[in-house]
Design a protein around this motif. Structure first.
Motif, PDB file in Angstrom:
ATOM      1  N   ASN A  90      -1.739 -27.490  15.455  1.00 49.19           N
ATOM      2  CA  ASN A  90      -2.037 -26.097  15.818  1.00 49.19           C
ATOM      3  C   ASN A  90      -2.267 -25.595  17.123  1.00 49.19           C
ATOM      4  O   ASN A  90      -2.186 -24.844  17.920  1.00 49.19           O
ATOM      5  CB  ASN A  90      -3.287 -26.061  14.420  1.00 49.19           C
ATOM      6  CG  ASN A  90      -2.209 -25.521  13.398  1.00 49.19           C
ATOM      7  OD1 ASN A  90      -1.494 -26.279  13.312  1.00 49.19           O
ATOM      8  ND2 ASN A  90      -3.278 -25.518  12.301  1.00 49.19           N
TER       9      ASN A  90
ATOM     10  N   TYR B  63      -0.119 -22.476  10.101  1.00 48.12           N
ATOM     11  CA  TYR B  63      -2.195 -22.740  10.342  1.00 48.12           C
ATOM     12  C   TYR B  63      -2.241 -23.322   9.727  1.00 48.12           C
ATOM     13  O   TYR B  63      -2.441 -24.333   9.430  1.00 48.12           O
ATOM     14  CB  TYR B  63      -2.619 -21.795  10.460  1.00 48.12           C
ATOM     15  CG  TYR B  63      -3.595 -21.500  10.541  1.00 48.12           C
ATOM     16  CD1 TYR B  63      -4.859 -21.391  11.533  1.00 48.12           C
ATOM     17  CD2 TYR B  63      -5.109 -22.186   9.324  1.00 48.12           C
ATOM     18  CE1 TYR B  63      -5.430 -22.235  12.196  1.00 48.12           C
ATOM     19  CE2 TYR B  63      -6.104 -22.330  10.050  1.00 48.12           C
ATOM     20  CZ  TYR B  63      -6.735 -22.165  11.021  1.00 48.12           C
ATOM     21  OH  TYR B  63      -7.884 -22.773  11.707  1.00 48.12           O
ATOM     22  N   PHE B  64      -1.880 -23.710   8.224  1.00 52.42           N
ATOM     23  CA  PHE B  64      -2.198 -23.707   6.612  1.00 52.42           C
ATOM     24  C   PHE B  64      -2.288 -25.304   6.349  1.00 52.42           C
ATOM     25  O   PHE B  64      -2.476 -26.358   6.099  1.00 52.42           O
ATOM     26  CB  PHE B  64      -2.759 -23.277   5.671  1.00 52.42           C
ATOM     27  CG  PHE B  64      -3.852 -22.390   5.781  1.00 52.42           C
ATOM     28  CD1 PHE B  64      -5.093 -22.631   5.989  1.00 52.42           C
ATOM     29  CD2 PHE B  64      -3.515 -21.091   6.185  1.00 52.42           C
ATOM     30  CE1 PHE B  64      -5.848 -21.544   6.047  1.00 52.42           C
ATOM     31  CE2 PHE B  64      -4.794 -20.130   6.106  1.00 52.42           C
ATOM     32  CZ  PHE B  64      -6.000 -20.837   6.088  1.00 52.42           C
TER      33      PHE B  64
ATOM     34  N   GLY C 167      -7.083 -35.407   1.568  1.00 52.83           N
ATOM     35  CA  GLY C 167      -8.630 -35.040   0.883  1.00 52.83           C
ATOM     36  C   GLY C 167      -8.603 -33.897  -0.071  1.00 52.83           C
ATOM     37  O   GLY C 167      -9.809 -34.003  -0.449  1.00 52.83           O
TER      38      GLY C 167
ATOM     39  N   ARG D 249     -10.355 -39.869  -1.082  1.00 51.69           N
ATOM     40  CA  ARG D 249      -9.020 -39.223  -0.600  1.00 51.69           C
ATOM     41  C   ARG D 249      -8.361 -39.623  -1.726  1.00 51.69           C
ATOM     42  O   ARG D 249      -8.808 -40.428  -2.242  1.00 51.69           O
ATOM     43  CB  ARG D 249      -8.476 -39.947   0.232  1.00 51.69           C
ATOM     44  CG  ARG D 249      -9.124 -39.036   1.149  1.00 51.69           C
ATOM     45  CD  ARG D 249      -8.614 -39.733   2.941  1.00 51.69           C
ATOM     46  NE  ARG D 249      -7.666 -38.980   3.411  1.00 51.69           N
ATOM     47  CZ  ARG D 249      -6.996 -37.779   3.897  1.00 51.69           C
ATOM     48  NH1 ARG D 249      -8.369 -37.545   3.523  1.00 51.69           N
ATOM     49  NH2 ARG D 249      -5.567 -37.264   4.135  1.00 51.69           N
TER      50      ARG D 249
ATOM     51  N   GLY E  33      -1.321 -28.019   4.115  1.00 52.18           N
ATOM     52  CA  GLY E  33      -2.249 -29.143   4.350  1.00 52.18           C
ATOM     53  C   GLY E  33      -1.407 -30.409   4.307  1.00 52.18           C
ATOM     54  O   GLY E  33      -0.265 -30.811   4.990  1.00 52.18           O
ATOM     55  N   SER E  34      -2.068 -31.748   4.414  1.00 54.49           N
ATOM     56  CA  SER E  34      -1.441 -32.962   4.651  1.00 54.49           C
ATOM     57  C   SER E  34      -0.394 -32.998   3.428  1.00 54.49           C
ATOM     58  O   SER E  34       0.634 -34.240   3.687  1.00 54.49           O
ATOM     59  CB  SER E  34      -2.358 -33.889   4.572  1.00 54.49           C
ATOM     60  OG  SER E  34      -3.677 -32.948   3.194  1.00 54.49           O
TER      61      SER E  34
ATOM     62  N   GLY F  79      -1.142 -27.235   9.528  1.00 55.30           N
ATOM     63  CA  GLY F  79      -1.129 -28.528  10.572  1.00 55.30           C
ATOM     64  C   GLY F  79      -0.628 -28.988  10.995  1.00 55.30           C
ATOM     65  O   GLY F  79       0.533 -28.979  10.980  1.00 55.30           O
TER      66      GLY F  79
HETATM   67  P1  DGT Z   1      -6.812 -33.343   4.523  1.00 55.25           P
HETATM   68  O1  DGT Z   1      -7.069 -32.525   3.909  1.00 55.25           O
HETATM   69  O2  DGT Z   1      -7.822 -34.280   4.855  1.00 55.25           O
HETATM   70  O3  DGT Z   1      -5.801 -34.313   3.638  1.00 55.25           O
HETATM   71  O4  DGT Z   1      -5.963 -32.904   6.108  1.00 55.25           O
HETATM   72  P2  DGT Z   1      -5.393 -31.156   5.768  1.00 55.25           P
HETATM   73  O5  DGT Z   1      -4.549 -31.826   7.050  1.00 55.25           O
HETATM   74  O6  DGT Z   1      -4.771 -30.814   4.913  1.00 55.25           O
HETATM   75  O7  DGT Z   1      -7.242 -30.407   5.952  1.00 55.25           O
HETATM   76  P3  DGT Z   1      -7.854 -29.831   5.842  1.00 55.25           P
HETATM   77  O8  DGT Z   1      -7.499 -29.436   4.532  1.00 55.25           O
HETATM   78  O9  DGT Z   1      -8.854 -29.649   6.767  1.00 55.25           O
HETATM   79  O10 DGT Z   1      -6.566 -27.970   6.447  1.00 55.25           O
HETATM   80  C1  DGT Z   1      -5.871 -27.766   6.364  1.00 55.25           C
HETATM   81  C2  DGT Z   1      -4.512 -27.257   7.671  1.00 55.25           C
HETATM   82  O11 DGT Z   1      -6.040 -26.609   7.800  1.00 55.25           O
HETATM   83  C3  DGT Z   1      -4.955 -28.186   8.509  1.00 55.25           C
HETATM   84  O12 DGT Z   1      -3.800 -29.317   8.569  1.00 55.25           O
HETATM   85  C4  DGT Z   1      -4.903 -27.357  10.165  1.00 55.25           C
HETATM   86  C5  DGT Z   1      -5.401 -26.297   9.891  1.00 55.25           C
HETATM   87  N1  DGT Z   1      -7.010 -25.937  10.004  1.00 55.25           N
HETATM   88  C6  DGT Z   1      -8.049 -26.308   9.013  1.00 55.25           C
HETATM   89  N2  DGT Z   1      -8.768 -26.401  10.349  1.00 55.25           N
HETATM   90  C7  DGT Z   1      -9.050 -25.995  11.540  1.00 55.25           C
HETATM   91  C8  DGT Z   1      -9.542 -25.468  12.846  1.00 55.25           C
HETATM   92  O13 DGT Z   1     -10.483 -25.651  13.211  1.00 55.25           O
HETATM   93  N3  DGT Z   1      -8.231 -25.513  13.274  1.00 55.25           N
HETATM   94  C9  DGT Z   1      -7.311 -25.262  13.317  1.00 55.25           C
HETATM   95  N4  DGT Z   1      -6.426 -24.679  14.243  1.00 55.25           N
HETATM   96  N5  DGT Z   1      -6.789 -25.627  12.154  1.00 55.25           N
HETATM   97  C10 DGT Z   1      -7.078 -25.549  11.289  1.00 55.25           C
END
Ligand code: DGT
Ligand code: CA
Ligand code: CA
Length: 601
Positions: free
Chosen positions: A289, A281-282, A220, A180, A210-211, A284
């Motif tokens: 979601n 959606y993206f 991440g 990260r 995203g995050s 999160g």
């Molecule tokens: P990170 O990258 O680990 O800091 O955390 P995020 O929240 O950015 O996660 P990431 O990059 O895997 O995915 C970006 C967004 O896409 C996430 O916040 C929600 C959505 N997303 C990803 N995978 C799924 C899923 O399997 N189901 C749903 N509903 N949303 C998802």
């Protein structure tokens, strides 16, 4: 192990010699090169002061809030940056101009890079790395692992069986850990790419989701939502982006790429009609979601990244507001989207009115040249005022904490005179006299009460003995909070992101004591700290303890960091009134007088 990761990021960035001039994140390139120089010098057994100078410069440049090139463009000397002297300034210019560094190339011919990487394995210092390299020809982490498994390390001079075990454990830990990146560092890669995409003719807008958008302290990967009808042009543009190492996967509307830094970016191209749904959606989080989708199902709606649908007919999705409105909800700020009660709060019309950067009226924690800061009180005051702040506490470090550079009673007295003089001249702005005083092992403070009582604000902080067992650490801090001169507990958990875990302490007890004693808890906005955590911000709010969001700036430009502190505070559901330094000076002063806090104003 993030240290390793970060250094590796920098090294990757540095590896693209000759391209730095067009590289997205020049700061990280410079930091990478300086880190590598420090590593190599250390293995060669160079003068430790010399090594430390490079190491410090690497972390300063890496964490710098703004592109180092803006210094040059604005005609500011690079030597204004903390820890950058003439020699380093010269190397920085060389790196910007040529993308590389002659001195590093010379060192690299002497020590292979894999050897340098061994330094990042916990328990391995330069001496041991040198031994491993010379005695066993170990020049990579992989070779080290094999040698440890084959029990060949234990017989080396200065190692032994125990050390060998520790190395093995460390290597196993490293390989299993998530990679990260600090948010501030990710900004340096993500923003230039977003700007690049925005400049493409077919692109209407670009949002980083995203995050990153939720303002998590580390990310991440980066998720970008590009609004454009002509997706081919966007894909084409992506492939030509100078900072790309590799496009790992790509389709007609999506791509996953690896930047030179090793950071992964997921890009989605969506048409205008879906842009709100895609952004929800993206952004999160995934948990948010899922909760949203469940709400939709209850209403017979299907929600995905393309829109909100009833019987295959799109009824919403062009804006985020429309997606939430389809669920009878108000728009929910991204920082809250963690499924931690935000949907229930939204439904009940009780979403917090989150604090914004503009709400801050003062900063209660900065350093000046009186200890290890880079600028004097006057320059810091002007910089703070230029950002719309009305007051600033000068809080240099106490002696034990700052070493030879810390302030003692005599220096404090001189500083106090200086602040009086400045306050007489500054109109509409006030400097407060303060200090960051070290909490000693037994919970007493590094300066006598007689000295502390003359100050407007005393910030107490733990900077040693992070290893104390929970009960003792807690008692130590509680004792410090009992000192009637203490106003703020700085970075209450001692976290250094990716480098040091929080120390073990009973936060509930500390918060109750803080409330009882009228002490505020600091949220340090420093990108490597961001301590309090989001969860603890929320706990402070629940416990009725005020939070002070401070920059801990060592230089004028570091007020930029307040942005990160605000992000963290918002993740912790904080509103304006939960934060001490959103108040006008007279009110803050009254609170600093330590009347036990009763209710919110
Ligand atoms: P990170 O990258 O680990 O800091 O955390 P995020 O929240 O950015 O996660 P990431 O990059 O895997 O995915 C970006 C967004 O896409 C996430 O916040 C929600 C959505 N997303 C990803 N995978 C799924 C899923 O399997 N189901 C749903 N509903 N949303 C998802
Ligand atoms: Ca992500
Ligand atoms: Ca992603």
């Amino acid at each position: 192990m993030d240290m390793d990761h970060r250094a590796a990021e920098r090294r990757h960035a540095a590896a693209v010699d000759g391209r730095a001039a067009i590289m997205a994140a020049v700061n990280t390139t410079i930091a990478a090169i300086f880190d590598e120089i420090a590593d190599l010098l250390e293995i060669q057994g160079a003068n430790p002061f010399r090594v430390r100078a490079y190491r410090n410069a690497a972390s300063t440049i890496g964490d710098l809030g703004s592109d180092v090139r803006t210094f040059i463009q604005r005609g500011m000397p690079l030597t204004d940056i903390p820890g950058i002297g003439e020699d380093l300034a010269h190397k920085i210019r060389e790196i910007i101009d040529t993308g590389g560094c002659e001195f590093l190339r010379r060192l690299e011919q002497e020590v292979p890079p894999g050897v340098a990487r061994l330094l990042k394995v916990p328990g391995l210092g330069p001496k041991r790395v040198k031994t491993l390299w010379h005695e066993l020809d170990i020049s990579s982490v992989e070779l080290l692992l094999r040698a440890a498994q084959a029990q060949r390390i234990r017989n080396l001079p200065g190692f032994g069986e125990k050390t060998e075990h520790k190395i093995l454990e460390a290597l196993q830990r490293i390989s299993g850990e998530e990679r990260r990146l600090e948010l501030a560092l990710a900004t340096q890669y993500a923003e230039p790419l977003a700007a690049y995409l925005r400049a493409l003719p077919a692109v209407q807008s670009v949002e980083i989701a995203g995050s990153y958008r939720r303002m998590r302290e580390t990310v991440g990967d980066i998720d970008m939502v590009v609004i454009a009808d002509d997706h081919a042009q966007v894909m084409d543009g992506l492939a030509r982006y100078p900072g790309v190492r590799e496009v790992a996967a790509s389709g007609t509307t999506r791509a996953t790429m690896l930047l030179d830094s090793g950071l992964q970016v997921d890009v989605r191209v969506v048409p205008h009609a879906s842009s709100g749904a895609a952004l929800v959606y993206f952004t999160g989080s995934k948990a948010h979601n899922i909760a949203i989708r469940r709400l939709g199902l209850e209403r017979g709606l299907k929600i995905n990244e393309y829109g909100v649908f009833r019987d295959e007919v799109q009824i919403a999705g062009e804006t985020e507001e429309s997606v939430y409105a389809a669920l009878d909800l108000p728009w929910i700020p991204p920082e809250l989207r963690e499924d931690r009660g935000e949907i229930e709060a939204a439904r009940a019309g009780r979403l917090p009115e989150l604090i914004t950067l503009a709400d801050l009226r003062g900063d209660l924690h900065v350093r000046t040249t009186a200890s290890d800061g880079q600028h004097g009180a006057e320059e810091m005051a002007h910089a703070a005022r230029a950002r719309g702040l009305e007051y600033l506490a000068i809080t240099d470090r106490s002696q034990r904490l700052g070493g030879a550079n810390g302030v003692d009673a005599a220096r404090l007295a001189r500083q106090s005179d200086e602040i009086d003089r400045l306050n007489a001249r500054l109109s509409g702005f006030t400097l407060l006299k303060g200090i960051e005083v070290d909490i000693l092992d037994d919970g007493s403070l590094d300066l006598p009460d007689a000295v502390l009582s003359r100050l407007d604000i005393v910030i107490a902080a733990v900077h040693s003995r992070f290893d104390l067992p929970r009960a003792r650490q807690t008692r130590r801090i509680l004792h410090a909070l009992d000192n009637p001169h203490v106003h703020v507990l700085a970075h209450p958990l001692g976290q250094l992101i990716g480098e040091r875990e929080t120390y073990d302490v009973d936060m509930q007890k500390i918060m109750r004591k803080a409330r009882q004693r009228g002490v505020a808890l600091e949220l340090s906005a420093h990108p490597g700290r961001l301590d309090l955590s989001d969860a603890h911000c929320r706990m402070a709010k629940d416990e009725g303890v005020l939070v002070a969001i401070d920059s801990d700036a060592h230089a004028t430009f570091e007020f930029d960091m307040l942005r990160l502190g605000i992000g963290q505070a918002r993740r912790g559901w904080l509103e304006r009134d939960d934060v001490l330094n959103t108040r006008p000076l007279t009110q803050s002063r009254a609170l600093l007088r330590r009347a036990p806090r009763r209710d919110k104003r």
